[in-house]
Write a protein that holds these residues in place. Structure first.
Motif, PDB file in Angstrom:
ATOM      1  N   ALA A   1       0.841  -1.197   0.000  1.00 10.96           N
ATOM      2  CA  ALA A   1       0.000   0.000   0.000  1.00 10.96           C
ATOM      3  C   ALA A   1       0.879   1.252   0.000  1.00 10.96           C
ATOM      4  O   ALA A   1       0.589   2.234  -0.686  1.00 10.96           O
ATOM      5  N   HIS A   2       1.978   1.190   0.737  1.00 11.08           N
ATOM      6  CA  HIS A   2       2.886   2.337   0.770  1.00 11.08           C
ATOM      7  C   HIS A   2       3.603   2.524  -0.558  1.00 11.08           C
ATOM      8  O   HIS A   2       3.799   3.645  -1.016  1.00 11.08           O
ATOM      9  N   ALA A   3       3.987   1.417  -1.155  1.00  7.63           N
ATOM     10  CA  ALA A   3       4.655   1.519  -2.454  1.00  7.63           C
ATOM     11  C   ALA A   3       3.687   2.097  -3.486  1.00  7.63           C
ATOM     12  O   ALA A   3       4.069   2.899  -4.342  1.00  7.63           O
ATOM     13  N   ARG A   4       2.427   1.717  -3.376  1.00 11.16           N
ATOM     14  CA  ARG A   4       1.409   2.228  -4.311  1.00 11.16           C
ATOM     15  C   ARG A   4       1.231   3.725  -4.103  1.00 11.16           C
ATOM     16  O   ARG A   4       1.122   4.495  -5.042  1.00 11.16           O
ATOM     17  N   TYR A   5       1.214   4.133  -2.854  1.00  8.74           N
ATOM     18  CA  TYR A   5       1.101   5.563  -2.545  1.00  8.74           C
ATOM     19  C   TYR A   5       2.268   6.316  -3.187  1.00  8.74           C
ATOM     20  O   TYR A   5       2.084   7.344  -3.828  1.00  8.74           O
TER      21      TYR A   5
ATOM     22  N   LEU B   1     -11.483   4.325   3.383  1.00  8.93           N
ATOM     23  CA  LEU B   1     -10.817   3.138   2.836  1.00  8.93           C
ATOM     24  C   LEU B   1     -10.610   3.206   1.320  1.00  8.93           C
ATOM     25  O   LEU B   1      -9.515   2.938   0.839  1.00  8.93           O
ATOM     26  N   PRO B   2     -11.655   3.600   0.544  1.00 12.53           N
ATOM     27  CA  PRO B   2     -11.415   3.653  -0.913  1.00 12.53           C
ATOM     28  C   PRO B   2     -10.318   4.658  -1.277  1.00 12.53           C
ATOM     29  O   PRO B   2      -9.557   4.429  -2.214  1.00 12.53           O
ATOM     30  N   LEU B   3     -10.224   5.740  -0.539  1.00 12.10           N
ATOM     31  CA  LEU B   3      -9.172   6.724  -0.810  1.00 12.10           C
ATOM     32  C   LEU B   3      -7.812   6.104  -0.517  1.00 12.10           C
ATOM     33  O   LEU B   3      -6.866   6.236  -1.283  1.00 12.10           O
ATOM     34  N   GLN B   4      -7.738   5.429   0.606  1.00 10.41           N
ATOM     35  CA  GLN B   4      -6.478   4.790   0.982  1.00 10.41           C
ATOM     36  C   GLN B   4      -6.060   3.755  -0.058  1.00 10.41           C
ATOM     37  O   GLN B   4      -4.905   3.715  -0.476  1.00 10.41           O
ATOM     38  N   SER B   5      -7.009   2.933  -0.496  1.00  2.54           N
ATOM     39  CA  SER B   5      -6.622   1.870  -1.419  1.00  2.54           C
ATOM     40  C   SER B   5      -6.290   2.439  -2.801  1.00  2.54           C
ATOM     41  O   SER B   5      -5.657   1.770  -3.607  1.00  2.54           O
ATOM     42  N   ASN B   6      -6.706   3.671  -3.061  1.00  2.00           N
ATOM     43  CA  ASN B   6      -6.332   4.303  -4.319  1.00  2.00           C
ATOM     44  C   ASN B   6      -5.108   5.206  -4.168  1.00  2.00           C
ATOM     45  O   ASN B   6      -4.800   6.004  -5.048  1.00  2.00           O
ATOM     46  N   GLY B   7      -4.434   5.094  -3.045  1.00  2.00           N
ATOM     47  CA  GLY B   7      -3.182   5.833  -2.861  1.00  2.00           C
ATOM     48  C   GLY B   7      -3.377   7.288  -2.490  1.00  2.00           C
ATOM     49  O   GLY B   7      -2.444   8.078  -2.574  1.00  2.00           O
ATOM     50  N   LEU B   8      -4.594   7.655  -2.078  1.00  2.00           N
ATOM     51  CA  LEU B   8      -4.847   9.049  -1.699  1.00  2.00           C
ATOM     52  C   LEU B   8      -4.810   9.155  -0.173  1.00  2.00           C
ATOM     53  O   LEU B   8      -5.830   9.353   0.485  1.00  2.00           O
ATOM     54  N   PHE B   9      -3.628   9.011   0.372  1.00  2.51           N
ATOM     55  CA  PHE B   9      -3.479   8.904   1.822  1.00  2.51           C
ATOM     56  C   PHE B   9      -3.917  10.164   2.568  1.00  2.51           C
ATOM     57  O   PHE B   9      -4.528  10.087   3.627  1.00  2.51           O
ATOM     58  N   GLU B  10      -3.571  11.348   2.029  1.00  2.00           N
ATOM     59  CA  GLU B  10      -3.893  12.588   2.752  1.00  2.00           C
ATOM     60  C   GLU B  10      -5.398  12.727   2.906  1.00  2.00           C
ATOM     61  O   GLU B  10      -5.904  13.026   4.000  1.00  2.00           O
TER      62      GLU B  10
END
Lengths: 419, 407
Positions: free
Chosen positions: B85-89, B210-219
């Motif tokens: 997940a971090h690499a995707r971000y 969760l959907p934001l996180q899984s799409n790499g939109l951490f902020e």
């Protein structure tokens, strides 16, 4: 506050030892829950059941050799429960595989004699109970080792060369198969061999390369869901014996073992929770009343009358060695045995030699009850006194001790009921 | 940089990797497509070559669906999915996040837009022409299963609903799927809880991120999940439990937001995380205490049960199986297929839809072979995918309890 769930027995670890104990307890009517930090060693093991392969010379007949071995190794797990406890465990296991989710797939053999089956490097490894798909490896007839260039974990020429060095007439052939990159591994290929059309085409091409009287050695990729179907079909098409050779992980025959034992557990109404790492226990005096497990968000208490510790040894992190050179069992904090005395060597220079530290394990009585507890039993590699990689005994210890633990619990339940 | 700090504990776990390949055997994605090279390769192995602050350019990690099965099955405790997940971000930071991902990762925005014009929106979503256009313009696959707007909200129902005046207080976290698409599921959850003596509170709430996180939109994900934590925490301070029926969103609150977004230190989230329960987890514990009402009437039905990946990520096993076993007449087939493929928003994407269908094929075949007319499953996006892939109705396990209670 942590939520609590009540079971008759909580089993820690989902390897052969844990799943055997759990399934057998569930079959006896107990409500059982298995907690596992991850998937166990099954996926890495060859799927054969070695009981006693070396003592220290090669053992031909484990049934004959076990009493002497036990007499010479009074601290060995086999000495705890005795040679007589091994055969019923093997029988139980073979029955569960046969009744399992892989139709027709079965094990053959027992303690009467060891099978000497070629490994992927062409050495002969002794095992008592073996999948039917491997049994034809145990003869000296000429063999054709078949490699698939896409499977880079199995070198047919290496295997054949070493077999020749051992005096077996062997040669290697290679068959190219059209598979995508995702299938270019043992598991992916095993799924392809579940498909009758794929294996028919494969056997058709292989048949052209075979010489009369040759056995066929294949990497252990002959089917995941239907290994009996795949193996017998190919054997029929080639008109001669075919056997599987275990590969590097992921081990397809090992995954079949896992699938069979999990199915046996489920069929008996047992539960399996993968991912829930056991952190510690609650206790009243010498009685462990519950296991605390790390579940998401909050811990969960798994309350039980019986706890089975089948978490493995040093390799799985179940036993650790502290900076004070003291070993610790990490979940219950059980008393350990087998630690080399101060001043004695702890490690041997020979990596595969009999490492003194490997003798460390949980101190138990002959019923595998952990010392200092009333209701914690131990099975598998957490037991002290074995050097499984030298003895060829790891699976046998796991299976027999898991089987014995269930027996011990049943006997105590019976005694409690009678009282 | 906050990412560096929160990355350390995850990164440290990779040294425990012994390359046993167990994660590779369970990865739904790498078992059907070479576009994702597998959890071991993309996770602990590739991680050794990633230098913090250095540019990354490995889009293969974007093909990880984030199901988390690798982490769950790892016997050594390596945080494989979290590392990915971090690499995707990181790769999305550099390469940019498409408008599509920004849109489908905001279910509340979509819900608010679609609900008032539900008949029109639903007709548009059903029309081939609109779907083809949406695929061309946005990259949402024309065949991907999109739910229909209910045209009303669960909160609207809850405001008017008169529950019992007494009972054990419990907070209901209903998630976006219940709010905009399946308010009836929420109503059934409330009815089952009330039947068992709970007084259900429904605070105003928004997406868990969760959907934001899984799409790499951490902020953005952090903003959402902290806002939700602020909304729920005041109700939970007195020890009141929070219960949810969407197993992906509850696992986000329980664990993923803290571990992946690095929010371990937020006291509100810590409280919410600790006190959040999946509804089946809660009911099973109630049953274990002998407090679950068991006045179940027969439900003569054959049902297949699929435990979604993120339900498995609760690490509580499959409580729904034990609950469904209490219903007389109900025949339950436990499926052992890994994943339905959808993984939240993953399977909606043009370039990933076929992968999702290939992942789901095993599950769809098992449903067909089981002879079940109905599939029970805890997560709403998985249910929509299962209905799409099997042409059978899929329900939350609590809906079956509700039916058996005859509420």
């Amino acid at each position: 506050m942590s939520p609590t769930l009540h079971y008759d027995a909580v089993v820690l670890g989902a390897g052969v030892a844990g799943l055997t104990a759990a399934a057998r307890l569930a079959e006896g009517g107990a409500r059982v829950c298995v907690l596992a930090k991850g998937v166990g060693s099954t996926h890495l093991a060859p799927g054969t059941i070695g009981v006693l392969g070396y003592d220290p010379e090669r053992v031909e007949k484990p049934a004959d050799a076990l009493p002497g071995f036990i007499a010479a190794h009074p601290d060995h797990p086999y000495a705890l429960f005795g040679a007589d406890a091994v055969a019923p465990a093997l029988e139980w296991f073979a029955d569960r595989v046969e009744a399992g989710p892989q139709p027709g797939y079965r094990y053959t053999g027992g303690l009467e004699r060891n099978h000497f089956l070629p490994t992927a490097v062409g050495a002969l490894r002794p095992s008592a109970l073996v999948p039917e798909t491997m049994a034809a490896g145990d003869t000296n007839a000429p063999v054709c080792v078949v490699g698939l260039p896409v499977l880079r974990d199995f070198y047919a020429s290496l295997c054949a060369g070493n077999l020749r060095r051992g005096g077996i007439e062997a040669r290697a052939v290679e068959i190219e198969v059209e598979v995508g990159r995702v299938e270019a591994n043992a598991l992916g290929l095993a799924r392809r061999f579940d498909d009758p059309a794929f294996r028919a085409a494969f056997a058709g091409r292989l048949a052209l390369l075979l010489r009369p009287g040759e056995r066929v050695a294949m990497p252990a990729i002959l089917g995941l869901r239907d290994p009996h179907g795949a193996w017998s079909d190919i054997q029929r098409r080639l008109g001669g014996p075919v056997f599987e050779v275990p590969t590097l992980p992921p081990s397809v025959p090992g995954i079949r073992v896992y699938n069979a034992l999990v199915a046996a557990l489920r069929a008996a109404g047992g539960r399996l929770i993968v991912g829930a790492e056991a952190l510690g226990v609650e206790r009243e005096g010498e009685r462990v009343t519950a296991v605390r497990a790390h579940t998401s968000g909050h811990d969960t208490l798994f309350s039980a009358r019986w706890v089975v510790l089948a978490t493995g040894g040093f390799a799985s992190g179940a036993i650790t060695l502290g900076s004070d050179w003291q070993p610790h069992e990490t979940i219950v904090g059980l008393a350990l045995r087998g630690m080399p005395a101060p001043g004695e060597p702890r490690f041997a220079g020979d990596y595969f030699g009999p490492q003194p530290m490997s003798n460390v394990g949980v101190a138990v009585d002959s019923g595998l009850l952990a010392e200092g507890t009333e209701n914690v039993f131990v099975a598998g590699a957490a037991l002290p006194g074995a050097v499984p990689w030298r003895e060829g005994s790891g699976e046998g210890i796991a299976l027999a001790s898991g089987h014995c633990v269930a027996q011990s619990v049943r006997e105590r339940e019976g005694a409690a009921a009678a009282a | 940089m906050i990412e560096d700090l929160l990355h350390e504990p995850l990164r440290n776990s990779l040294d425990h990797c012994v390359k046993c390949t167990i994660c590779e055997t369970v990865c739904p994605v790498s078992n059907v497509t070479p576009l994702f090279p597998g959890p071991k390769y993309a996770g602990p192995q590739a991680e050794r070559y990633r230098e913090q602050g250095e540019p990354v350019d490995e889009w293969s990690v974007d093909y990880c669906s984030g199901c988390g099965l690798c982490t769950m099955h790892c016997p050594q405790g390596v945080k494989i999915a979290e590392l990915n997940a971090h690499a995707r971000y990181a790769v999305k930071q550099r390469g940019g996040v498409p408008l599509r991902d920004r849109l489908i990762a905001r279910p509340t925005v979509l819900g608010r837009l679609g609900t008032p014009v539900a008949p029109l929106a639903n007709a548009a979503l059903r029309a081939r022409a609109t779907r083809v256009l949406t695929e061309r313009l946005l990259g949402i696959h024309r065949d991907a299963p999109l739910p229909a707007f209910a045209g009303r909200t669960f909160q609207g129902w809850a405001r008017k609903h008169e529950g019992p005046a007494t009972g054990t207080k419990i907070v209901y976290f209903h998630n976006c799927g219940t709010e905009y698409y399946e308010p009836d599921v929420g109503e059934k959850v409330v009815a089952v809880l009330e039947h068992n003596g709970y007084r259900v509170e429904v605070p105003k709430q928004d997406c868990c991120g969760l959907p934001l996180q899984s799409n790499g939109l951490f902020e953005d994900a952090r903003k959402y999940v902290l806002r939700l934590a602020r909304a729920l925490a005041p109700h939970a301070r007195d020890g009141t439990l929070i219960v949810g029926n969407a197993t992906s969103c509850t696992v986000m609150l329980k664990r993923e937001a803290r571990e992946i977004l690095g929010l371990e230190d937020d006291p509100d989230l810590a409280l919410v995380s600790r006190q959040t329960y999946d509804v089946c987890e809660l009911l099973l514990e109630l049953h274990d205490r002998g407090e679950l009402k068991t006045d179940f009437q027969p439900v003569e039905e054959v049902v297949a049960y699929h435990a979604p990946c993120q339900q498995q990520g609760h690490w509580i096993g499959k409580p729904a199986l034990d609950l469904l076993a209490l219903i007389p007449g109900l025949v339950v087939h436990e499926l052992d297929a890994r994943c339905c493929g959808i993984a939240g928003t993953y399977g909606l994407k043009r370039e990933k839809y076929q992968i999702a269908m290939d992942v789901g094929a095993d599950l769809f075949n098992q449903v067909a072979a089981s002879g079940a007319g109905l599939v029970a499953c805890d997560s709403e996006t998985c249910r929509w995918m299962i209905e799409h892939g099997t042409h059978r109705r899929s329900v939350h396990p609590v809906e079956l309890l509700h039916q058996a209670y005859r509420l």
